[in-house]
Design an enzyme around this catalytic site. Sequence first.
Site, PDB file in Angstrom:
ATOM      1  N   HIS A 127     -45.906 -16.644 -28.094  1.00 39.88           N
ATOM      2  CA  HIS A 127     -45.275 -16.401 -29.404  1.00 39.88           C
ATOM      3  C   HIS A 127     -44.679 -17.665 -30.001  1.00 39.88           C
ATOM      4  O   HIS A 127     -44.259 -18.581 -29.282  1.00 39.88           O
ATOM      5  CB  HIS A 127     -44.251 -15.264 -29.325  1.00 39.88           C
ATOM      6  CG  HIS A 127     -43.081 -15.480 -28.424  1.00 39.88           C
ATOM      7  ND1 HIS A 127     -41.923 -16.105 -28.838  1.00 39.88           N
ATOM      8  CD2 HIS A 127     -42.884 -15.120 -27.130  1.00 39.88           C
ATOM      9  CE1 HIS A 127     -41.064 -16.106 -27.825  1.00 39.88           C
ATOM     10  NE2 HIS A 127     -41.612 -15.537 -26.787  1.00 39.88           N
ATOM     11  N   ASP A 129     -42.161 -17.813 -32.258  1.00 41.13           N
ATOM     12  CA  ASP A 129     -40.747 -17.766 -32.649  1.00 41.13           C
ATOM     13  C   ASP A 129     -39.827 -17.981 -31.455  1.00 41.13           C
ATOM     14  O   ASP A 129     -40.247 -17.920 -30.310  1.00 41.13           O
ATOM     15  CB  ASP A 129     -40.415 -16.425 -33.329  1.00 41.13           C
ATOM     16  CG  ASP A 129     -40.635 -15.239 -32.390  1.00 41.13           C
ATOM     17  OD1 ASP A 129     -41.603 -15.279 -31.598  1.00 41.13           O
ATOM     18  OD2 ASP A 129     -39.836 -14.278 -32.464  1.00 41.13           O
ATOM     19  N   ASP A 160     -39.680 -20.671 -23.566  1.00 41.92           N
ATOM     20  CA  ASP A 160     -39.780 -19.354 -24.198  1.00 41.92           C
ATOM     21  C   ASP A 160     -39.975 -19.532 -25.686  1.00 41.92           C
ATOM     22  O   ASP A 160     -39.028 -19.402 -26.470  1.00 41.92           O
ATOM     23  CB  ASP A 160     -38.519 -18.531 -23.909  1.00 41.92           C
ATOM     24  CG  ASP A 160     -38.589 -17.133 -24.494  1.00 41.92           C
ATOM     25  OD1 ASP A 160     -37.538 -16.488 -24.602  1.00 41.92           O
ATOM     26  OD2 ASP A 160     -39.687 -16.701 -24.881  1.00 41.92           O
ATOM     27  N   GLU A 194     -41.960 -12.087 -31.910  1.00 41.01           N
ATOM     28  CA  GLU A 194     -41.855 -11.446 -30.584  1.00 41.01           C
ATOM     29  C   GLU A 194     -40.398 -11.174 -30.234  1.00 41.01           C
ATOM     30  O   GLU A 194     -40.049 -10.162 -29.667  1.00 41.01           O
ATOM     31  CB  GLU A 194     -42.483 -12.357 -29.528  1.00 41.01           C
ATOM     32  CG  GLU A 194     -42.586 -11.746 -28.153  1.00 41.01           C
ATOM     33  CD  GLU A 194     -41.266 -11.755 -27.374  1.00 41.01           C
ATOM     34  OE1 GLU A 194     -40.430 -12.644 -27.644  1.00 41.01           O
ATOM     35  OE2 GLU A 194     -41.061 -10.877 -26.533  1.00 41.01           O
ATOM     36  N   GLU A 195     -39.519 -12.097 -30.597  1.00 45.42           N
ATOM     37  CA  GLU A 195     -38.115 -11.968 -30.181  1.00 45.42           C
ATOM     38  C   GLU A 195     -37.370 -10.838 -30.882  1.00 45.42           C
ATOM     39  O   GLU A 195     -36.211 -10.567 -30.567  1.00 45.42           O
ATOM     40  CB  GLU A 195     -37.386 -13.298 -30.421  1.00 45.42           C
ATOM     41  CG  GLU A 195     -37.894 -14.436 -29.554  1.00 45.42           C
ATOM     42  CD  GLU A 195     -37.548 -14.304 -28.068  1.00 45.42           C
ATOM     43  OE1 GLU A 195     -37.840 -15.221 -27.297  1.00 45.42           O
ATOM     44  OE2 GLU A 195     -36.975 -13.263 -27.668  1.00 45.42           O
ATOM     45  N   ASP A 221     -49.841 -12.729 -20.993  1.00 47.67           N
ATOM     46  CA  ASP A 221     -48.779 -13.161 -21.903  1.00 47.67           C
ATOM     47  C   ASP A 221     -47.663 -13.797 -21.084  1.00 47.67           C
ATOM     48  O   ASP A 221     -47.726 -13.856 -19.850  1.00 47.67           O
ATOM     49  CB  ASP A 221     -48.270 -11.924 -22.685  1.00 47.67           C
ATOM     50  CG  ASP A 221     -47.455 -12.290 -23.922  1.00 47.67           C
ATOM     51  OD1 ASP A 221     -47.163 -11.385 -24.725  1.00 47.67           O
ATOM     52  OD2 ASP A 221     -47.110 -13.479 -24.097  1.00 47.67           O
TER      53      ASP A 221
END
Length: 507
Positions: A127, A129, A160, A194-195, A221
């Site tokens: 991801h 973001d 992350d 995603e977050e 993922d």
Amino acid sequence: MSTAPKLLQWVGVPFMCLVVIVVVRTVTFPSYQTRPPPCNATDQDFIPATRDRLDRLAGAVTFRTISYEPGRGTPEELLKFIAFIGDSFPVLHSSPLVTREVVGNFSLLYRVEGSDSSLNPGLLAAHLDVVPVTEEPGWEAEPFSGQQKDGFVYGRGTIDDKHNVMGQLEALEFHLKRGHRPRRTLYLAYGHDEEVSGYYGAQKIGELLEDRGVKVEFVLDEGLTVTKGLVPGVAKKVAMVGVAEKGYLTVKLSVRMKGGHGSMPEKESAIGILSQAVANLERNPQPNLWGSGPERDLTEHLATEMSVLHRVVTSNLWLFTPVMRWVMTQKAGTNALSRTTTAVTRFNAGIKDNVIAPEAVATVNHRVHPKHTIQEVLDHDVKVINDPRVKVEVVESLVPAPVSPSGPESPAYLAIQESIQQIYPDSLVAPSVMIGNTDTRHYWNLTSAIYRFSPNVMGPEDLARFHGVNERISIGDYERTMNFYFHLMLNVDRPLVVRRHEHDGDL
Ligand SMILES: N[C@@H](Cc1ccccc1)C(=O)O
Ligand SMILES: CCCCCC(=O)O
Ligand SMILES: [Zn+2]
Ligand SMILES: [Zn+2]
């Protein structure tokens, strides 16, 4: 017969039988650790963490692609990041094999055309973001600087999840630059929210692929990582491959009382009542379910690799599960494997020093154990709060994910394990439970083989870096991240049938 021999007979004999069973099971407990067939990679099959590659990761970190709430992010930063990605990988973006779609305005879906249409596509996810940076002090480098310092690249998103975005793209660029033509079609799916649950990003990607009737062989993922010093009794590194993912339940607690002047308070206040409710939740955790779900497999896959005492316990869970349940709750990381966790993440009340707050509101973030239900978690909260003045509302929930196949039944799992072992030859590999949540929730209809794993190393002191201060990745780990994806792309580029993996003991 006097008491002593009778006692001995009634206690001593059963105890001795117990000891014999425990010892026999310990010495005969199977080893789950296996080694893949030899890797025929040459020195050319290596992606060094060169200055330009590190600068590309650092550059990615500088974009403040922060997600705040579903539908509320940083669109201009995302567009700049997307453009940066386009400029950073010229071969990939000009290859006739590659198509790129922008989905939901800010998410990316790459498709690399394979030559063998008989093979189902694979899907690698990550991801774009990141979470906001809190006012917590202590950053050793500016959180959006991407500063390289003491052998690390610092910044929000370095573990992350921008290391996976950039690592996958570096690996693909490297393959294509060398003229590699994949047999298996590969999707790269990069969500932009995603977050905040991925409703506008990965969900749209999942729906789009479903609408096209796409079924994939596997999804990989972000997830847990290669860990060191996290599993009690295991000295070696342990790569934890998430074959399951906890559910989640976000609960809003609120108390409304009469307001008024600070000089004439009632005996109880909204803040006081809610504080008591929160204290009750923290003092009465959700039930310990360790051993009832996939977390048991993690332990049993490592039993033969443990020091003697731990090995006796983990080879005899029929007897020692209560012991394991206590041991596993001693640290946050292993406690999260054992139960539905309860984290009070917001508490808001009051507007002025001399005004009684008419309302107090708190948010509780539960991550639901695979063997727990949303209703059971809620019932426990209400019971423990034990105060009808506290309103309990469900904000959002997701049931625990279906458990993916692992080990010999799953060639995709074995391909991931093989890739891990090629990069971390000294690491053990075991199936585990993803304690956080990921965009994979949006891909459940594409395959049952969904895995969550990030190829960097985390020790106990690193866990707090997720969403925390001093998020960073070592240059060595970033190099291993790129090379993990390089090897994975090769290891899945053939029909995924179970190949014989030698048991460690066989070698
Ligand atoms: N991945 C983040 C955000 C998230 C939360 C809940 C669902 C999906 C994503 C987390 O686990 O905290
Ligand atoms: C614990 C690993 C990360 C969980 C998913 C996320 O926060 O993006
Ligand atoms: Zn993430
Ligand atoms: Zn995150």
